[in-house]
Design a protein around this motif. Structure first.
Motif, PDB file in Angstrom:
ATOM      1  N   LEU A 163       0.829  -1.205   0.000  1.00 23.46           N
ATOM      2  CA  LEU A 163       0.000   0.000   0.000  1.00 23.46           C
ATOM      3  C   LEU A 163       0.864   1.256   0.000  1.00 23.46           C
ATOM      4  O   LEU A 163       0.532   2.249  -0.651  1.00 23.46           O
ATOM      5  N   ALA A 164       1.983   1.214   0.720  1.00 23.89           N
ATOM      6  CA  ALA A 164       2.903   2.351   0.733  1.00 23.89           C
ATOM      7  C   ALA A 164       3.505   2.568  -0.651  1.00 23.89           C
ATOM      8  O   ALA A 164       3.680   3.705  -1.103  1.00 23.89           O
ATOM      9  N   LEU A 165       3.833   1.475  -1.337  1.00 28.04           N
ATOM     10  CA  LEU A 165       4.392   1.584  -2.689  1.00 28.04           C
ATOM     11  C   LEU A 165       3.374   2.230  -3.635  1.00 28.04           C
ATOM     12  O   LEU A 165       3.727   3.080  -4.465  1.00 28.04           O
ATOM     13  N   ASN A 166       2.115   1.859  -3.516  1.00 27.50           N
ATOM     14  CA  ASN A 166       1.079   2.463  -4.348  1.00 27.50           C
ATOM     15  C   ASN A 166       0.894   3.940  -4.012  1.00 27.50           C
ATOM     16  O   ASN A 166       0.698   4.768  -4.903  1.00 27.50           O
ATOM     17  N   TYR A 167       0.995   4.275  -2.734  1.00 28.46           N
ATOM     18  CA  TYR A 167       0.884   5.674  -2.317  1.00 28.46           C
ATOM     19  C   TYR A 167       2.033   6.483  -2.913  1.00 28.46           C
ATOM     20  O   TYR A 167       1.837   7.609  -3.398  1.00 28.46           O
ATOM     21  N   ALA A 168       3.233   5.896  -2.903  1.00 26.69           N
ATOM     22  CA  ALA A 168       4.390   6.575  -3.496  1.00 26.69           C
ATOM     23  C   ALA A 168       4.177   6.812  -4.988  1.00 26.69           C
ATOM     24  O   ALA A 168       4.493   7.886  -5.521  1.00 26.69           O
ATOM     25  N   ARG A 169       3.644   5.825  -5.674  1.00 24.69           N
ATOM     26  CA  ARG A 169       3.361   5.957  -7.100  1.00 24.69           C
ATOM     27  C   ARG A 169       2.387   7.102  -7.367  1.00 24.69           C
ATOM     28  O   ARG A 169       2.568   7.889  -8.312  1.00 24.69           O
ATOM     29  N   ARG A 170       1.386   7.216  -6.519  1.00 24.27           N
ATOM     30  CA  ARG A 170       0.393   8.272  -6.691  1.00 24.27           C
ATOM     31  C   ARG A 170       0.996   9.654  -6.434  1.00 24.27           C
ATOM     32  O   ARG A 170       0.647  10.630  -7.121  1.00 24.27           O
ATOM     33  N   LEU A 171       1.904   9.771  -5.469  1.00 26.35           N
ATOM     34  CA  LEU A 171       2.570  11.052  -5.233  1.00 26.35           C
ATOM     35  C   LEU A 171       3.350  11.493  -6.465  1.00 26.35           C
ATOM     36  O   LEU A 171       3.325  12.668  -6.852  1.00 26.35           O
ATOM     37  N   LEU A 172       4.047  10.566  -7.089  1.00 39.06           N
ATOM     38  CA  LEU A 172       4.813  10.882  -8.284  1.00 39.06           C
ATOM     39  C   LEU A 172       3.898  11.242  -9.446  1.00 39.06           C
ATOM     40  O   LEU A 172       4.148  12.213 -10.176  1.00 39.06           O
ATOM     41  N   ALA A 173       2.847  10.469  -9.627  1.00 41.52           N
ATOM     42  CA  ALA A 173       1.932  10.716 -10.738  1.00 41.52           C
ATOM     43  C   ALA A 173       1.247  12.074 -10.615  1.00 41.52           C
ATOM     44  O   ALA A 173       0.968  12.736 -11.619  1.00 41.52           O
ATOM     45  N   ALA A 174       1.007  12.512  -9.386  1.00 39.85           N
ATOM     46  CA  ALA A 174       0.348  13.801  -9.152  1.00 39.85           C
ATOM     47  C   ALA A 174       1.326  14.964  -9.161  1.00 39.85           C
ATOM     48  O   ALA A 174       0.916  16.118  -9.021  1.00 39.85           O
ATOM     49  N   GLY A 175       2.615  14.675  -9.298  1.00 41.59           N
ATOM     50  CA  GLY A 175       3.614  15.734  -9.297  1.00 41.59           C
ATOM     51  C   GLY A 175       3.881  16.326  -7.932  1.00 41.59           C
ATOM     52  O   GLY A 175       4.455  17.411  -7.813  1.00 41.59           O
ATOM     53  N   ARG A 176       3.512  15.612  -6.885  1.00 45.95           N
ATOM     54  CA  ARG A 176       3.721  16.124  -5.526  1.00 45.95           C
ATOM     55  C   ARG A 176       5.152  15.940  -5.043  1.00 45.95           C
ATOM     56  O   ARG A 176       5.562  16.535  -4.050  1.00 45.95           O
ATOM     57  N   ALA A 177       5.906  15.087  -5.706  1.00 44.72           N
ATOM     58  CA  ALA A 177       7.279  14.822  -5.277  1.00 44.72           C
ATOM     59  C   ALA A 177       8.120  14.438  -6.494  1.00 44.72           C
ATOM     60  O   ALA A 177       7.603  13.926  -7.492  1.00 44.72           O
ATOM     61  N   ARG A 178       9.417  14.694  -6.413  1.00 44.55           N
ATOM     62  CA  ARG A 178      10.358  14.278  -7.448  1.00 44.55           C
ATOM     63  C   ARG A 178      10.939  12.913  -7.125  1.00 44.55           C
ATOM     64  O   ARG A 178      11.168  12.091  -8.004  1.00 44.55           O
ATOM     65  N   THR A 179      11.180  12.693  -5.845  1.00 40.45           N
ATOM     66  CA  THR A 179      11.737  11.436  -5.365  1.00 40.45           C
ATOM     67  C   THR A 179      10.930  10.981  -4.162  1.00 40.45           C
ATOM     68  O   THR A 179      10.552  11.801  -3.328  1.00 40.45           O
ATOM     69  N   VAL A 180      10.663   9.686  -4.073  1.00 39.64           N
ATOM     70  CA  VAL A 180       9.942   9.143  -2.921  1.00 39.64           C
ATOM     71  C   VAL A 180      10.750   7.999  -2.329  1.00 39.64           C
ATOM     72  O   VAL A 180      11.080   7.039  -3.027  1.00 39.64           O
ATOM     73  N   LEU A 181      11.081   8.112  -1.057  1.00 46.25           N
ATOM     74  CA  LEU A 181      11.649   6.997  -0.316  1.00 46.25           C
ATOM     75  C   LEU A 181      10.473   6.217   0.255  1.00 46.25           C
ATOM     76  O   LEU A 181       9.625   6.790   0.938  1.00 46.25           O
ATOM     77  N   CYS A 182      10.423   4.946  -0.046  1.00 45.11           N
ATOM     78  CA  CYS A 182       9.247   4.154   0.287  1.00 45.11           C
ATOM     79  C   CYS A 182       9.665   2.849   0.938  1.00 45.11           C
ATOM     80  O   CYS A 182      10.613   2.190   0.476  1.00 45.11           O
ATOM     81  N   GLY A 183       8.993   2.465   2.005  1.00 40.08           N
ATOM     82  CA  GLY A 183       9.322   1.214   2.669  1.00 40.08           C
ATOM     83  C   GLY A 183       8.290   0.859   3.713  1.00 40.08           C
ATOM     84  O   GLY A 183       7.212   1.457   3.777  1.00 40.08           O
ATOM     85  N   ALA A 184       8.616  -0.123   4.522  1.00 36.12           N
ATOM     86  CA  ALA A 184       7.738  -0.555   5.601  1.00 36.12           C
ATOM     87  C   ALA A 184       8.594  -0.961   6.792  1.00 36.12           C
ATOM     88  O   ALA A 184       9.737  -1.384   6.616  1.00 36.12           O
ATOM     89  N   VAL A 185       8.040  -0.843   7.979  1.00 35.24           N
ATOM     90  CA  VAL A 185       8.807  -1.157   9.184  1.00 35.24           C
ATOM     91  C   VAL A 185       7.918  -1.824  10.224  1.00 35.24           C
ATOM     92  O   VAL A 185       6.750  -1.465  10.381  1.00 35.24           O
ATOM     93  N   GLU A 186       8.470  -2.842  10.865  1.00 36.19           N
ATOM     94  CA  GLU A 186       7.836  -3.489  12.011  1.00 36.19           C
ATOM     95  C   GLU A 186       8.922  -3.810  13.034  1.00 36.19           C
ATOM     96  O   GLU A 186      10.073  -4.048  12.677  1.00 36.19           O
ATOM     97  N   GLU A 187       8.557  -3.808  14.300  1.00 32.24           N
ATOM     98  CA  GLU A 187       9.497  -4.174  15.347  1.00 32.24           C
ATOM     99  C   GLU A 187       9.040  -5.467  16.013  1.00 32.24           C
ATOM    100  O   GLU A 187       7.839  -5.744  16.087  1.00 32.24           O
TER     101      GLU A 187
END
Length: 205
Positions: free
Chosen positions: A171-195
């Motif tokens: 879901l985070a990867l899809n969110y990153a894709r949408r940020l790029l497609a909308a021109g909201r960002a040039r670069t997106v660092l995308c990942g997931a974290v659990e402890e």
């Protein structure tokens, strides 16, 4: 890391995992097929599990230094370490002054269950008027890890935490894709974290 060059392109990656810290450790471990489960020290981990897959010898201050890490919890330390390795291992360079076109999207299940439960516990057992440690409160907020990553590395673009259970990373990867497609960002660092934590262990149990 995803960069807009005629469509999203992954330009770098890294990992902090039970195989170790950094992409080389992950590749070596994945190729070997070795198990990552280790016996738990009952003095450190109070949950019901006998084994767990932990990042070997992970120490927040050992990885990030003492400055700014006094109250940092495990999930935040893992995320900040992973982003630092990504930038170090050939990812998109971020200038010292920060980058207002560099975004961060982080997937997670719940954030830090350990931090949430520890603060809640203190509200019951500490002296009135419930003297909790205010420095621990930011760790109970689900977007603490993504916010700290942005602060540490000067990421001034959109900052988002996506909570979607076991699908959070996708879901985070899809969110990153949408940020790029909308021109909201040039670069997106995308990942997931659990402890892994005693609190999370009890919740799973």
């Amino acid at each position: 890391m995803v960069t807009e060059i005629r469509g999203p392109v992954i330009t770098g990656w890294s990992a902090v995992s039970p195989y170790g810290i950094g992409r080389e450790a992950f590749m070596e471990g994945a190729r070997s097929g070795r198990t990552t489960a280790v016996a738990l020290d009952s003095e450190q981990w109070s949950g019901p599990d006998q084994q767990a897959c932990l990042v070997p010898d992970f120490d927040i201050r050992g990885e990030l230094g003492r400055k700014g890490t006094r109250s940092m919890d495990r999930v935040t330390g893992l995320a900040v370490t992973a982003v630092g390795r990504l930038l170090k291992d050939g990812g998109e360079p971020i200038g010292d002054g920060g980058d207002d076109r560099a975004a961060l999207v982080l997937g997670t299940n719940t954030g830090s269950a350990q931090s949430m439960m520890a603060l809640t516990h203190d509200t019951f057992v500490q002296d009135k008027p419930y003297l909790v440690d205010p420095a621990q409160f930011p760790n109970t907020v689900m977007n603490c890890a993504s916010g700290q990553c942005a602060i540490w590395y000067g990421l001034k673009g959109p900052n988002a935490t996506v909570a979607g259970g076991r699908s959070s990373g996708l879901l985070a990867l899809n969110y990153a894709r949408r940020l790029l497609a909308a021109g909201r960002a040039r670069t997106v660092l995308c990942g997931a974290v659990e402890e892994y934590s005693s609190a999370r262990s009890w919740l799973e149990w």
